[in-house]
Motif scaffolding. Structure first.
Motif, PDB file in Angstrom:
ATOM      1  N   GLN A  72       0.482  -1.311  -0.155  1.00  0.00           N
ATOM      2  CA  GLN A  72       0.272   0.051   0.037  1.00  0.00           C
ATOM      3  C   GLN A  72       1.141   1.076   0.160  1.00  0.00           C
ATOM      4  O   GLN A  72       1.117   1.598   1.033  1.00  0.00           O
ATOM      5  CB  GLN A  72      -1.096  -0.017   0.981  1.00  0.00           C
ATOM      6  N   VAL A 127       0.587  -7.913   3.528  1.00  0.00           N
ATOM      7  CA  VAL A 127       0.437  -6.629   3.762  1.00  0.00           C
ATOM      8  C   VAL A 127       1.133  -5.471   4.562  1.00  0.00           C
ATOM      9  O   VAL A 127       1.676  -6.091   5.038  1.00  0.00           O
ATOM     10  CB  VAL A 127      -1.181  -5.896   3.910  1.00  0.00           C
ATOM     11  N   SER A 175       2.280  -1.438   4.174  1.00  0.00           N
ATOM     12  CA  SER A 175       1.405  -0.310   3.926  1.00  0.00           C
ATOM     13  C   SER A 175       3.215   0.517   4.181  1.00  0.00           C
ATOM     14  O   SER A 175       4.208   0.783   5.118  1.00  0.00           O
ATOM     15  CB  SER A 175       0.793  -0.019   4.850  1.00  0.00           C
TER      16      SER A 175
END
Length: 366
Positions: free
Chosen positions: A153, A172, A174
Motif C-alpha cells: 500500500q 500486507v 503499507s
C-alpha cells in the motif's frame, strides 16, 4: 483458578450466538464503538460468503469497466479513476499496479495470484487512494529484499475484504502516510520472513481489522505489526498454532491500541515470550498512548513461559485497561499486574475451560 462448567462451542461450528461469546468473556452483547457482527433474523452472527463479483467474467479473463482482456498488461493500461476490475477464475502469475484513485478489484471464486510480483515489491502495488481489493487469493510472493507482499500500500485508504493471503514473505506492507488500512472477512496464514516481514505490517495513520483470521506466522514474523497511531482489532482470531512466530500483535511506537471480542492464542513454538508488545521501539510523542484489551479469550501455550503484555521500561504514561478477558493456561509473568487477576477470569488449562486439546480454538462465529 476458575473452572468453567459450561461447554464452549468450538471452531468447527461456524455459527454461534454473539451474546454467548461475550457472556463467556464477561462482557455484554453491545458495543459503544466499532461494528457489530452481521446477524440473521434471530440475531445470531453469521459468516458471510465471499461475494460474487459485480459482473461475471469467464475463466482467465479480466473485465475493466465492461471491456474484456486476456492480457493483464493491457488490462492494467485500461484502468482509470473509478474503474471496476474483475478477474475470472484462474491462476495469475503476473502482478498488478494500481495508480488511480477509487479503483475496485474483485476476484471470482477460484481467482488465485500465485508467485506474482510487480516492481520487485508485491503482487498488487497500490499507489491510488480509496482502493478496494476483494475476493482474491494470493500466495508464494518472494522478492530479493525478502519482504515480498501480496499487497504493497502506497496510496491512502485501502480496504481488503474476503482475501486469502498465505505462504508468502508478507501479507500486507503499507508505507508511512497512507491513511487508513481496513481488513475484514479475510484470512492470513503462514506469512513472515526473517523476523522482519509479517502477516500485516502497517505504517498507516490507522489500522482497523475485524472478522478476520491470522494464523501461524513463520520465521519469527508477527501476525500483526502496527506503527499506526490507532490500531483496532475486533471479532478476529489471532493464533500462533504450531507456527514459529514472534508476537501476535506488536505496536512498537505506542498509540491507541484496542483489541476486543477476539481469540488470541500464543502457541507452543512461538519464539517470543510476549503475546502483545507495546512501545518497545520508542513511543511517539505525537501519539495518545492507551491500551484497551477487553472481552477476549486468551490462550497462553508457549512452553517456556509467557508475558501477556510487553511494555517499555517506563510505562508510566500509558493508560492500560485489561478487563473481562478469559485467560487460559499456566501462570504468566505479568499475571499480577494491571489488575488482571481482579478484573478477568483465569483458567488453569483447556479442560477447565471446556476446550478440547491443542490446536482447537474457541469459536466466535467466523
Amino acid at each position: 483458578m476458575a473452572t468453567r462448567n459450561t461447554p464452549i462451542l468450538l471452531l468447527k461450528t461456524g455459527i454461534i450466538a454473539s451474546s454467548l461469546f461475550l457472556m463467556a468473556c464477561g462482557g455484554s452483547s453491545s458495543s459503544d464503538e466499532g461494528a457489530l457482527p452481521p446477524d440473521d433474523s434471530n440475531g445470531n452472527p453469521v459468516t458471510l460468503p465471499v461475494p460474487e463479483p459485480e459482473v461475471p467474467v469467464d475463466d482467465g479473463l479480466i473485465n475493466v469497466d465492461g471491456e474484456v482482456f486476456s492480457n493483464l498488461t493491457e488490462a492494467q493500461a485500461a484502468i482509470k479513476a473509478g474503474s471496476l476490475v474483475v478477474f475470472g477464475k484462474g491462476v495469475y502469475s503476473q502482478g498488478l499496479y494500481i495508480g488511480h484513485d477509487d479503483v475496485t478489484v474483485q476476484g471470482s471464486t477460484g481467482t488465485h495470484f500465485k508467485e506474482a510480483t510487480i516492481q520487485g515489491k508485491a503482487t498488487f502495488v497500490v499507489s491510488g487512494d480509496d482502493v478496494s481489493i476483494e475476493g482474491i487469493e494470493c500466495s508464494g510472493v518472494s522478492v530479493p529484499d525478502e519482504n515480498g507482499a501480496c499487497v504493497r500500500q502506497q496510496g491512502r485508504d485501502l480496504t481488503l475484504s474476503h482475501v486469502y493471503f498465505h505462504d508468502s514473505e508478507q501479507g500486507v506492507l503499507s508505507s508511512t502516510g497512507t491513511g487508513k488500512l481496513t481488513i475484514e472477512y479475510s484470512t492470513f496464514d503462514k506469512l513472515g520472513k526473517a523476523g522482519q516481514a509479517h502477516a500485516v505490517y502497517s505504517q498507516n495513520d490507522s489500522l482497523e481489522i475485524r472478522y478476520s483470521k491470522f494464523y501461524s506466522s513463520k520465521d519469527q514474523g508477527h501476525e500483526i505489526k502496527s506503527r499506526a497511531a490507532e490500531t483496532l482489532i475486533e471479532y478476529s482470531e489471532i493464533a500462533s498454532l504450531s507456527g514459529v512466530d514472534s508476537r501476535l500483535v506488536d505496536v512498537p511506537n505506542g498509540g491507541k491500541l484496542t483489541i476486543r471480542d477476539s481469540v488470541l492464542e500464543q502457541g507452543p513454538n512461538t519464539s517470543n515470550y510476549q503475546l502483545v508488545g507495546y512501545g518497545l521501539e520508542g513511543m511517539k510523542d505525537s501519539y495518545s498512548h492507551t491500551i484497551v484489551l477487553e472481552n477476549n479469550i486468551v490462550l497462553m501455550e508457549r512452553v517456556n513461559g509467557n508475558v501477556f503484555l510487553g511494555l517499555p521500561s517506563d510505562a508510566s504514561g500509558i493508560d492500560i485497561s485489561i478487563t473481562s478477558n478469559d485467560f487460559i493456561g499456566s501462570k504468566f509473568n505479568d499475571q499480577g499486574e494491571h489488575d488482571i487477576e481482579a478484573k478477568n477470569d483465569l483458567y488453569l488449562d483447556r479442560p477447565s475451560y471446556g476446550l478440547g486439546p491443542f490446536p482447537e480454538l474457541p469459536s466466535i462465529g467466523l
